[in-house]
Design a protein around this motif. Structure first.
Motif, PDB file in Angstrom:
ATOM      1  N   ARG A  24       0.824  -1.217   0.000  1.00  0.00           N
ATOM      2  CA  ARG A  24       0.000   0.000   0.000  1.00  0.00           C
ATOM      3  C   ARG A  24       0.855   1.263   0.000  1.00  0.00           C
ATOM      4  O   ARG A  24       0.338   2.368   0.058  1.00  0.00           O
ATOM      5  N   ASN A  25       2.170   1.082  -0.044  1.00  0.00           N
ATOM      6  CA  ASN A  25       3.102   2.229  -0.050  1.00  0.00           C
ATOM      7  C   ASN A  25       2.947   3.098   1.185  1.00  0.00           C
ATOM      8  O   ASN A  25       2.983   4.325   1.101  1.00  0.00           O
ATOM      9  N   LEU A  26       2.769   2.459   2.326  1.00  0.00           N
ATOM     10  CA  LEU A  26       2.610   3.185   3.581  1.00  0.00           C
ATOM     11  C   LEU A  26       3.874   3.073   4.428  1.00  0.00           C
ATOM     12  O   LEU A  26       4.449   1.988   4.550  1.00  0.00           O
ATOM     13  N   ALA A  27       4.276   4.177   5.007  1.00  0.00           N
ATOM     14  CA  ALA A  27       5.337   4.145   6.016  1.00  0.00           C
ATOM     15  C   ALA A  27       4.730   3.607   7.309  1.00  0.00           C
ATOM     16  O   ALA A  27       3.503   3.620   7.489  1.00  0.00           O
ATOM     17  N   GLN A  28       5.567   3.144   8.203  1.00  0.00           N
ATOM     18  CA  GLN A  28       5.075   2.664   9.499  1.00  0.00           C
ATOM     19  C   GLN A  28       4.275   3.749  10.202  1.00  0.00           C
ATOM     20  O   GLN A  28       3.234   3.471  10.800  1.00  0.00           O
ATOM     21  N   GLU A  29       4.731   4.963  10.125  1.00  0.00           N
ATOM     22  CA  GLU A  29       4.039   6.079  10.783  1.00  0.00           C
ATOM     23  C   GLU A  29       2.649   6.303  10.181  1.00  0.00           C
ATOM     24  O   GLU A  29       1.683   6.550  10.904  1.00  0.00           O
ATOM     25  N   ALA A  30       2.542   6.179   8.866  1.00  0.00           N
ATOM     26  CA  ALA A  30       1.244   6.365   8.210  1.00  0.00           C
ATOM     27  C   ALA A  30       0.262   5.280   8.633  1.00  0.00           C
ATOM     28  O   ALA A  30      -0.910   5.571   8.918  1.00  0.00           O
ATOM     29  N   LEU A  31       0.728   4.031   8.686  1.00  0.00           N
ATOM     30  CA  LEU A  31      -0.145   2.945   9.135  1.00  0.00           C
ATOM     31  C   LEU A  31      -0.554   3.168  10.588  1.00  0.00           C
ATOM     32  O   LEU A  31      -1.718   2.998  10.942  1.00  0.00           O
ATOM     33  N   ASN A  33      -0.885   5.940  12.144  1.00  0.00           N
ATOM     34  CA  ASN A  33      -1.880   7.016  12.182  1.00  0.00           C
ATOM     35  C   ASN A  33      -3.262   6.512  11.782  1.00  0.00           C
ATOM     36  O   ASN A  33      -4.268   6.912  12.374  1.00  0.00           O
ATOM     37  N   LEU A  34      -3.317   5.623  10.788  1.00  0.00           N
ATOM     38  CA  LEU A  34      -4.603   5.062  10.364  1.00  0.00           C
ATOM     39  C   LEU A  34      -5.244   4.225  11.472  1.00  0.00           C
ATOM     40  O   LEU A  34      -6.457   4.203  11.627  1.00  0.00           O
ATOM     41  N   VAL A  35      -4.395   3.534  12.232  1.00  0.00           N
ATOM     42  CA  VAL A  35      -4.883   2.656  13.294  1.00  0.00           C
ATOM     43  C   VAL A  35      -5.115   3.431  14.595  1.00  0.00           C
ATOM     44  O   VAL A  35      -5.941   3.043  15.412  1.00  0.00           O
ATOM     45  N   GLY A  36      -4.382   4.529  14.755  1.00  0.00           N
ATOM     46  CA  GLY A  36      -4.507   5.329  15.976  1.00  0.00           C
ATOM     47  C   GLY A  36      -3.590   4.873  17.092  1.00  0.00           C
ATOM     48  O   GLY A  36      -3.964   4.914  18.270  1.00  0.00           O
ATOM     49  N   ILE A  37      -2.383   4.427  16.711  1.00  0.00           N
ATOM     50  CA  ILE A  37      -1.387   3.981  17.691  1.00  0.00           C
ATOM     51  C   ILE A  37      -0.054   4.653  17.398  1.00  0.00           C
ATOM     52  O   ILE A  37       0.113   5.291  16.364  1.00  0.00           O
ATOM     53  N   GLU A  38       0.894   4.490  18.305  1.00  0.00           N
ATOM     54  CA  GLU A  38       2.252   5.006  18.104  1.00  0.00           C
ATOM     55  C   GLU A  38       2.942   4.194  17.013  1.00  0.00           C
ATOM     56  O   GLU A  38       2.770   2.975  16.934  1.00  0.00           O
ATOM     57  N   ALA A  63      -7.237  -0.996   8.330  1.00  0.00           N
ATOM     58  CA  ALA A  63      -6.407   0.097   7.821  1.00  0.00           C
ATOM     59  C   ALA A  63      -5.721  -0.290   6.515  1.00  0.00           C
ATOM     60  O   ALA A  63      -5.522   0.560   5.630  1.00  0.00           O
ATOM     61  N   LEU A  64      -5.361  -1.561   6.381  1.00  0.00           N
ATOM     62  CA  LEU A  64      -4.683  -2.047   5.178  1.00  0.00           C
ATOM     63  C   LEU A  64      -5.678  -2.460   4.084  1.00  0.00           C
ATOM     64  O   LEU A  64      -5.267  -2.852   2.991  1.00  0.00           O
ATOM     65  N   GLU A  65      -6.967  -2.395   4.414  1.00  0.00           N
ATOM     66  CA  GLU A  65      -8.040  -2.750   3.486  1.00  0.00           C
ATOM     67  C   GLU A  65      -7.915  -4.187   2.989  1.00  0.00           C
ATOM     68  O   GLU A  65      -7.999  -4.477   1.795  1.00  0.00           O
TER      69      GLU A  65
END
Length: 74
Positions: A24-31, A33-38, A63-65
């Motif tokens: 999904r081309n997501l950084a760890q930080e982006a994922l 944020n989608l989940v609502g965790i650090e 979050a990863l659909e």
């Protein structure tokens, strides 16, 4: 009582979270944020450091659909 920790299963989850996150081309930080965790929590999951909860598996899948079962498939 022995501790229940299946390192093989934890590693499967770790690899799948990383695989689908990268697809999904997501950084760890982006994922995170989608989940609502650090974002450090995503790092620990992907490294197999923690034995995460079923609720977290469902949140990550959403979050990863993807279907939650995809995160635990070998």
């Amino acid at each position: 009582m022995p501790q229940l920790r299946d390192n093989h299963a934890i590693k499967i989850l770790a690899n799948n979270v990383r695989k689908y996150r990268l697809q999904r081309n997501l950084a760890q930080e982006a994922l995170a944020n989608l989940v609502g965790i650090e974002f450090s929590q995503i790092s620990r999951i992907e490294r197999g450091v923690i034995n995460t909860s079923i609720s977290m598996i469902f949140a990550l899948a959403k979050a990863l659909e993807i279907n939650p079962s995809q995160l635990i498939e070998e």
